[in-house]
Write an enzyme that holds these catalytic residues in place. Structure first.
Site, PDB file in Angstrom:
ATOM      1  N   ASP A  30       0.847  -1.200   0.000  1.00  0.00           N
ATOM      2  CA  ASP A  30       0.000   0.000   0.000  1.00  0.00           C
ATOM      3  C   ASP A  30       0.883   1.251   0.000  1.00  0.00           C
ATOM      4  OD1 ASP A  30      -3.217   0.482   0.995  1.00  0.00           O
ATOM      5  OD2 ASP A  30      -1.832   2.184   1.113  1.00  0.00           O
ATOM      6  N   ILE A  31       0.460   2.244  -0.753  1.00  0.00           N
ATOM      7  CA  ILE A  31       1.256   3.474  -0.888  1.00  0.00           C
ATOM      8  C   ILE A  31       1.230   4.313   0.395  1.00  0.00           C
ATOM      9  CG2 ILE A  31      -0.527   5.082  -1.759  1.00  0.00           C
ATOM     10  CD1 ILE A  31       1.500   5.824  -3.993  1.00  0.00           C
ATOM     11  N   ASN A  85     -13.054  -3.143   2.656  1.00  0.00           N
ATOM     12  CA  ASN A  85     -14.001  -2.048   2.813  1.00  0.00           C
ATOM     13  C   ASN A  85     -14.950  -2.077   1.621  1.00  0.00           C
ATOM     14  OD1 ASN A  85     -12.691  -1.069   5.177  1.00  0.00           O
ATOM     15  ND2 ASN A  85     -11.165  -0.044   3.891  1.00  0.00           N
ATOM     16  N   GLY A  91     -15.338   3.163   4.063  1.00  0.00           N
ATOM     17  CA  GLY A  91     -13.922   3.483   3.885  1.00  0.00           C
ATOM     18  C   GLY A  91     -13.345   3.081   2.544  1.00  0.00           C
ATOM     19  N   GLN A  92     -14.183   2.564   1.632  1.00  0.00           N
ATOM     20  CA  GLN A  92     -13.631   2.190   0.323  1.00  0.00           C
ATOM     21  C   GLN A  92     -13.358   3.458  -0.494  1.00  0.00           C
ATOM     22  OE1 GLN A  92     -15.994  -0.527  -2.072  1.00  0.00           O
ATOM     23  NE2 GLN A  92     -14.312  -0.860  -3.524  1.00  0.00           N
ATOM     24  N   SER A  93     -12.125   3.557  -0.999  1.00  0.00           N
ATOM     25  CA  SER A  93     -11.755   4.724  -1.804  1.00  0.00           C
ATOM     26  C   SER A  93     -11.322   4.352  -3.212  1.00  0.00           C
ATOM     27  CB  SER A  93     -10.628   5.511  -1.117  1.00  0.00           C
ATOM     28  OG  SER A  93      -9.493   4.698  -0.935  1.00  0.00           O
ATOM     29  N   HIS A  98     -10.349  -5.136  -3.353  1.00  0.00           N
ATOM     30  CA  HIS A  98      -9.019  -5.414  -2.789  1.00  0.00           C
ATOM     31  C   HIS A  98      -9.158  -5.848  -1.343  1.00  0.00           C
ATOM     32  CE1 HIS A  98      -9.969  -1.120  -2.449  1.00  0.00           C
ATOM     33  NE2 HIS A  98      -9.345  -1.136  -1.278  1.00  0.00           N
ATOM     34  N   LEU A  99      -8.249  -6.724  -0.975  1.00  0.00           N
ATOM     35  CA  LEU A  99      -8.168  -7.232   0.392  1.00  0.00           C
ATOM     36  C   LEU A  99      -6.930  -6.613   1.031  1.00  0.00           C
ATOM     37  CD1 LEU A  99      -9.098  -9.317   2.570  1.00  0.00           C
ATOM     38  CD2 LEU A  99      -7.613 -10.989   1.426  1.00  0.00           C
ATOM     39  N   HIS A 100      -7.129  -5.915   2.146  1.00  0.00           N
ATOM     40  CA  HIS A 100      -5.998  -5.352   2.889  1.00  0.00           C
ATOM     41  C   HIS A 100      -5.406  -6.432   3.799  1.00  0.00           C
ATOM     42  CE1 HIS A 100      -6.987  -0.922   2.362  1.00  0.00           C
ATOM     43  NE2 HIS A 100      -8.189  -1.441   2.136  1.00  0.00           N
TER      44      HIS A 100
END
Ligand code: 5GP
Ligand code: ZN
Length: 112
Positions: A30-31, A85, A91-93, A98-100
């Site tokens: 993640d960035i 999310n 909180g999805q942006s 995607h899975l964190h």
């Protein structure tokens, strides 16, 4: 999808720090990491989110967890949190599923 950030990362059109890839999935750092380890696992195929899953996407979505398990095992990470999310209010942006993977610090509960 041509205008999707994560489709571009999957295709290699936008650079990322990849930690795993195969024919169906890519995992990359993640960035803006929220933990010492913060990796995103995505399907190469564009699905906007869990709400957009078709019934026959179950195996593809399940595979995100298999990749997470594999990546954590390779890194020797035993304790981790997996988060998806779904929807801006949650909180999805980025609207490519995607899975964190979050690890390397104490995790609080409930999450904020
Ligand atoms: P969400 O908020 O949708 O659940 O998670 C999106 C994640 O993507 C965030 O943790 C954010 O830091 C990450 N992200 C956004 N843009 C980029 C990017 O260009 N490269 C990488 N590696 N991660 C990104
Ligand atoms: Zn996409």
């Amino acid at each position: 999808m041509s205008d999707c950030l994560f489709c571009k990362i999957a295709a290699g059109d936008i650079p990322s720090s990849k930690v795993y890839e195969d024919d169906s999935y890519v995992a990359f750092n993640d960035i803006a990491p929220q933990a010492p380890t913060h990796i995103l696992v995505i399907p190469r195929r564009h699905i906007a989110g869990i709400s957009d899953m078709a019934d026959d996407d179950s195996a593809l979505v399940g595979g995100l967890f298999s990749v997470a398990k594999k990546v954590c095992a390779q890194k020797g990470i035993t304790d981790y949190r997996l988060v998806i999310n779904n929807g801006a209010g949650a909180g999805q942006s980025v609207f490519h599923l995607h899975l964190h993977i979050l690890a390397g610090r104490e995790m609080g509960w409930p999450p904020g």
